[in-house]
Design an enzyme around this catalytic site. Structure first.
Site, PDB file in Angstrom:
ATOM      1  N   GLY A 280       0.809  -1.209   0.000  1.00 44.61           N
ATOM      2  CA  GLY A 280       0.000   0.000   0.000  1.00 44.61           C
ATOM      3  C   GLY A 280       0.842   1.258   0.000  1.00 44.61           C
ATOM      4  O   GLY A 280       0.489   2.255  -0.638  1.00 44.61           O
ATOM      5  N   GLU A 297      -6.965   0.812   2.248  1.00 44.63           N
ATOM      6  CA  GLU A 297      -7.398  -0.081   3.328  1.00 44.63           C
ATOM      7  C   GLU A 297      -6.277  -1.091   3.547  1.00 44.63           C
ATOM      8  O   GLU A 297      -6.170  -2.080   2.816  1.00 44.63           O
ATOM      9  CB  GLU A 297      -8.707  -0.796   2.949  1.00 44.63           C
ATOM     10  CG  GLU A 297      -9.898   0.131   2.820  1.00 44.63           C
ATOM     11  CD  GLU A 297     -10.400   0.652   4.152  1.00 44.63           C
ATOM     12  OE1 GLU A 297      -9.848   0.253   5.202  1.00 44.63           O
ATOM     13  OE2 GLU A 297     -11.327   1.472   4.150  1.00 44.63           O
ATOM     14  N   CYS A 331      -8.375  -8.519   7.935  1.00 46.53           N
ATOM     15  CA  CYS A 331      -7.643  -7.320   8.364  1.00 46.53           C
ATOM     16  C   CYS A 331      -8.077  -6.909   9.769  1.00 46.53           C
ATOM     17  O   CYS A 331      -7.353  -6.212  10.471  1.00 46.53           O
ATOM     18  CB  CYS A 331      -7.836  -6.182   7.374  1.00 46.53           C
ATOM     19  SG  CYS A 331      -9.542  -5.883   6.908  1.00 46.53           S
ATOM     20  N   GLU A 428       2.364  -7.224  12.232  1.00 42.68           N
ATOM     21  CA  GLU A 428       1.142  -7.884  11.765  1.00 42.68           C
ATOM     22  C   GLU A 428       1.520  -9.073  10.888  1.00 42.68           C
ATOM     23  O   GLU A 428       2.018  -8.906   9.774  1.00 42.68           O
ATOM     24  CB  GLU A 428       0.260  -6.923  10.961  1.00 42.68           C
ATOM     25  CG  GLU A 428      -1.045  -7.595  10.512  1.00 42.68           C
ATOM     26  CD  GLU A 428      -1.735  -6.880   9.364  1.00 42.68           C
ATOM     27  OE1 GLU A 428      -2.955  -7.080   9.213  1.00 42.68           O
ATOM     28  OE2 GLU A 428      -1.070  -6.149   8.616  1.00 42.68           O
ATOM     29  N   ALA A 491     -17.552  -6.186  11.125  1.00 42.60           N
ATOM     30  CA  ALA A 491     -18.111  -4.844  10.947  1.00 42.60           C
ATOM     31  C   ALA A 491     -19.354  -4.891  10.056  1.00 42.60           C
ATOM     32  O   ALA A 491     -19.430  -5.664   9.116  1.00 42.60           O
ATOM     33  CB  ALA A 491     -17.055  -3.927  10.337  1.00 42.60           C
TER      34      ALA A 491
END
Length: 540
Positions: A280, A297, A331, A428, A491
């Site tokens: 990213g 994202e 994620c 991560e 979510a």
């Protein structure tokens, strides 16, 4: 001339002798593809075949490298896809820009009707498309179907949004003047998605971008190309039935060459990228170099904080789902579990017991709760992370091993005893490893939550109302998703999804995320016969 005839004939017969063995090998190779096995014949319901076109811009094509998609549960080949060449990318962008001229003239509610039809088309294929997600990505079947449902839900949301998009009429300080905000589509939205949600993330972007008046160019993950092709076939059929240009929803399967071309292309008005923070950052620099718009994202190093007054009957199942679901490849996966010292031992014991009950197996088996990692490379990352955790003082209290079975299976793992700022805790790793940390005070826990570079999702479990509002306030969590008494994953589409810091700052799906796909103009209209200046300035 004549002296070459015998040699030519000899070569001809030599080739003829080799043909049966060559043909046999080709047939054998085709027969090993899962798509040719009766068990997987349902793949053809999605329009898939042994070798599939990986480019769509109103017509199907693909002249680039032929890649084979593999099933993570057994590493067997499913089918092949012909990727895009850079020349085909160029052609697709040109067609998409032409298609935008048609699409932008269609009223927003009419665009919403097309998106409604896309949602209905997905509904009809939800089980078979969910099965493909499970087969190609590796997540369990119910999650695969749930992911398609997200695309459907966002389509429903976008249909309503198509009748609500608009800016305010603002009070002007000048008499006889109107001050308004006008929102217009940016144009061409390039969507680069990751392997872990090969349907939903495109859906979040596609549905909203379309009702806002944009066209889309999609580059899915190179390891889930069949899902990209199948989804595009469904969408393309809707566009065709409505006599609309197929290039409104274009697709170019490919690798880094296509991704870089898209990021650098000034004709791409918005680049939406979902993936790792490292990639990213490279995409962001390419887009920023041309002063382009971007929606990022990226990664998440998400924490659940459990206080001494927490309801442990909520904590245990919530943590297990968030840490183990999708084999730790969301994620929003919980990677850090911070436990108050008074409940630490009990929670670790209960979660370890719950891990033993997680049913591991083929992802398309309805009884399975935990499937494989997506690639063999991920298995190596898992092994390396376990070793690093041990070297940095961690103790593996559950799991820690690669499983002895076909496919990319590893044990879901719990590690205790690490320092909150250990290097591996701050890294991560996209695998199912849960680092358990012990804390004493609220300030300490909030500080630990915020000290990692990513800022995607976070959660606390508590009954203290004051603590809840401190957590939600300016000195609480610095994440884009801040939960109370639910875990970090799961979510809803109605809220804006995204995070801060190294997560990228982008927002997708609900709330006012639609604004990312539009450009705003402040418009002043003088309907009087005078020309007063702002701030009372006189210029006579």
């Amino acid at each position: 001339m004549q002296r070459f005839i015998p040699l030519t004939i000899a070569r001809h017969w030599a080739i003829r002798k080799k043909l049966p063995s060559l043909c046999h090998r080709q047939v054998a190779a085709m027969s090993t593809l899962l798509i040719n096995q009766s068990k997987y014949s349902w793949l053809k319901e999605l329009g898939l075949q042994e070798e599939n076109d990986g480019v769509y811009n109103g017509t199907w094509g693909g002249k680039g490298e032929v890649i084979t998609s593999h099933c993570p549960a057994n590493n067997e080949p499913i089918a092949r896809v012909r990727q895009a060449t850079l020349a085909e990318y160029e052609e697709t962008v040109q067609k998409a820009k032409e298609a935008w001229k048609v699409w932008a003239d269609i009223p927003a509610p009419k665009r919403g009707e097309i998106v409604r039809q896309i949602g209905d088309a997905l509904r009809k294929k939800i089980k078979v498309l969910g099965s493909l997600v499970s087969l190609e990505m590796g997540k369990i079947y119910v999650e695969g179907v749930g992911e398609v449902q997200e695309y459907v839900d966002v389509c429903d949301y976008a249909v309503g949004l198509s009748r609500m998009i608009g800016g305010p009429i603002l009070p002007s300080e000048r008499p006889g003047h109107a001050l308004i905000e006008q929102w217009n589509p940016v144009g061409l939205v390039g969507v680069i998605t990751a392997f872990n949600f090969p349907v939903a993330v495109y859906g979040w972007n596609n549905a909203l971008a379309l009702v806002c008046g944009n066209v889309c160019l999609w580059k899915g993950a190179p390891t889930t190309p069949l899902t990209s092709v199948a989804v595009t076939k469904i969408v393309a059929e809707v566009l065709e039935q409505n006599d609309l240009p197929g290039a409104i929803c274009s697709m170019t399967c490919g690798g880094a060459d296509i991704g870089s071309a898209l990021a650098k292309d000034e004709r791409v008005d918005l680049v939406s990228f979902t993936g790792s923070t490292n990639v990213g950052k490279m995409v962001s620099l390419m887009v920023q170099e041309r002063f382009g718009r971007q929606l990022l994202e990226l990664g998440g190093n998400n924490a659940i904080i459990v206080f001494e007054d927490a309801d442990l009957d909520l904590v245990v199942p919530g943590t297990v789902f968030a840490a183990v679901g999708t084999a730790g490849q969301r994620c929003t996966t919980t990677r850090r579990l911070m436990l108050h010292e008074s409940v630490h031992d009990e929670v670790v014991q209960r979660i370890a017991k719950a891990y033993k009950q997680v049913r591991i197996g083929d992802p398309w088996d309805p009884s399975t709760l935990y499937g494989p990692l997506h690639t063999r490379q991920a298995v190596e990352q898992y092994k390396a992370a376990i070793e690093s955790a041990k070297q940095q003082g961690g103790t593996v209290v559950y799991g820690g091993q690669v499983m002895d079975r076909p496919g990319n299976y590893v044990e879901p793992t719990i590690v205790t005893g690490l320092a909150h700022d250990a290097a591996i805790v701050h890294t991560e790793t996209f695998v199912p490893i849960l680092y358990v940390l012990k804390f004493k005070t609220e300030d300490e826990a909030f500080s630990w939550n915020n000290e990692v570079k990513q800022g995607l999702s976070s959660s606390i479990f508590t009954k203290d109302l004051g603590r809840v509002f401190r957590w939600l306030g300016p000195k609480g969590s610095d994440c884009g998703i801040v939960n109370v008494n639910i875990p970090t994953s799961g979510a809803e589409i109605g809220g804006a999804f995204g995070g801060e810091k190294h997560t990228g700052g982008g927002r997708e799906s609900g709330s006012d995320s639609w604004k990312q796909y539009m450009r705003r103009s402040t418009c002043t209209i003088n309907y009087s016969k005078d020309l007063p200046l702002a701030q009372g300035i006189k210029f006579e």
